[in-house]
Design a protein around this motif. Structure first.
Motif, PDB file in Angstrom:
ATOM      1  N   SER A 157       3.735  36.111 -20.388  1.00 10.68           N
ATOM      2  CA  SER A 157       4.859  35.546 -20.548  1.00 10.68           C
ATOM      3  C   SER A 157       5.131  35.192 -22.264  1.00 10.68           C
ATOM      4  CB  SER A 157       4.824  34.297 -19.880  1.00 10.68           C
ATOM      5  OG  SER A 157       4.012  33.180 -20.355  1.00 10.68           O
ATOM      6  N   THR A 158       4.147  34.875 -23.066  1.00  8.52           N
ATOM      7  CA  THR A 158       4.494  34.706 -24.320  1.00  8.52           C
ATOM      8  C   THR A 158       3.635  35.589 -25.320  1.00  8.52           C
ATOM      9  OG1 THR A 158       3.003  33.036 -24.518  1.00  8.52           O
ATOM     10  CG2 THR A 158       5.051  32.417 -23.957  1.00  8.52           C
ATOM     11  N   ARG A 159       3.708  35.724 -26.544  1.00  7.45           N
ATOM     12  CA  ARG A 159       2.817  36.336 -27.475  1.00  7.45           C
ATOM     13  C   ARG A 159       1.850  35.356 -27.551  1.00  7.45           C
ATOM     14  NH1 ARG A 159       6.192  37.241 -32.559  1.00  7.45           N
ATOM     15  NH2 ARG A 159       6.735  35.069 -31.955  1.00  7.45           N
ATOM     16  N   LEU A 160       0.684  35.874 -28.295  1.00  2.85           N
ATOM     17  CA  LEU A 160      -0.600  35.084 -28.610  1.00  2.85           C
ATOM     18  C   LEU A 160      -1.221  35.280 -29.962  1.00  2.85           C
ATOM     19  CD1 LEU A 160      -2.763  33.246 -27.651  1.00  2.85           C
ATOM     20  CD2 LEU A 160      -4.047  35.229 -26.818  1.00  2.85           C
ATOM     21  N   HIS A 161      -0.964  34.427 -30.770  1.00  3.56           N
ATOM     22  CA  HIS A 161      -1.606  34.531 -32.224  1.00  3.56           C
ATOM     23  C   HIS A 161      -3.077  33.720 -32.323  1.00  3.56           C
ATOM     24  CE1 HIS A 161       2.729  35.429 -32.344  1.00  3.56           C
ATOM     25  NE2 HIS A 161       2.460  36.491 -33.485  1.00  3.56           N
TER      26      HIS A 161
END
Length: 193
Positions: A127-131
């Motif tokens: 659902s979201t990017r991950l850093h």
């Protein structure tokens, strides 16, 4: 009859003399073997001492050669929504040779000076990017990200020299808001080269 008794006594004395002679010969043989074993043991001890002194001459008293292996491999069991700079705690230890990885803090603490390899593979929840960042003490040594969408994965790795007591961990990148790392598909690995 007197001569028979005298004759029997003479035979008995002769047999006892032979028995004493044979035992004295065996004692001398055993003593010689013991002396040879003692000499061999002394030579062996001297060889070990020479090897230890040679090692000290070449490597010093604190040899950089590890006496044990150092390696770990840990997995994140459940998905976690990460806050800013939050450490990722890979809580299922698969391998922990040298007991340097702490599954309660997510920190690897170097037990020996040396060059280490670290890797982290991870999956976002989609659902979201991950850093993520990999840190040595308080300095970034690697970073990686996974885009949003289905099966979005990321990775990072580093080869770095550590001093005994240095700490390496994985944490969420600052300024990205909340992001979720997928459990069961994310791993942290490291070992002494």
């Amino acid at each position: 009859m007197y001569y028979v008794i005298l004759f029997c006594n003479a035979i008995g004395i002769a047999l006892m003399a032979k028995y004493v002679y044979d035992n004295e010969r065996r004692i001398k043989e055993i003593s010689a073997t013991h002396d040879q074993t003692g000499k061999a043991l002394a030579v062996f001890s001297e060889t070990i001492s020479t090897m230890q002194n040679t090692k000290k001459e070449f490597l010093g008293d604190s040899s950089p050669i590890p006496s044990s292996k150092v390696a770990f491999h840990a997995k994140l069991v459940h998905s976690i929504t990460l806050g800013e700079r939050q450490s990722v705690i890979f809580d299922h230890v698969i391998t922990n040779a040298g007991k340097a990885y702490n599954q309660h803090t997510g920190h690897f603490t170097a037990p020996l000076d040396g060059t280490y390899f670290f890797a982290c593979t991870f999956l976002s929840d989609g659902s979201t990017r991950l850093h993520l960042q990999m840190f040595l003490n308080s300095s970034e040594i690697s970073k990686g990200h996974a885009r949003s969408g289905e099966a979005a994965s990321g990775s990072m790795n580093a080869v770095i020299y550590l001093n005994k007591g240095d700490v390496v961990n994985v944490r969420h990148f600052p300024g990205q808001g909340s992001q979720t790392i997928h459990g069961d598909w994310s791993y942290f690995t490291g070992y002494l080269l």
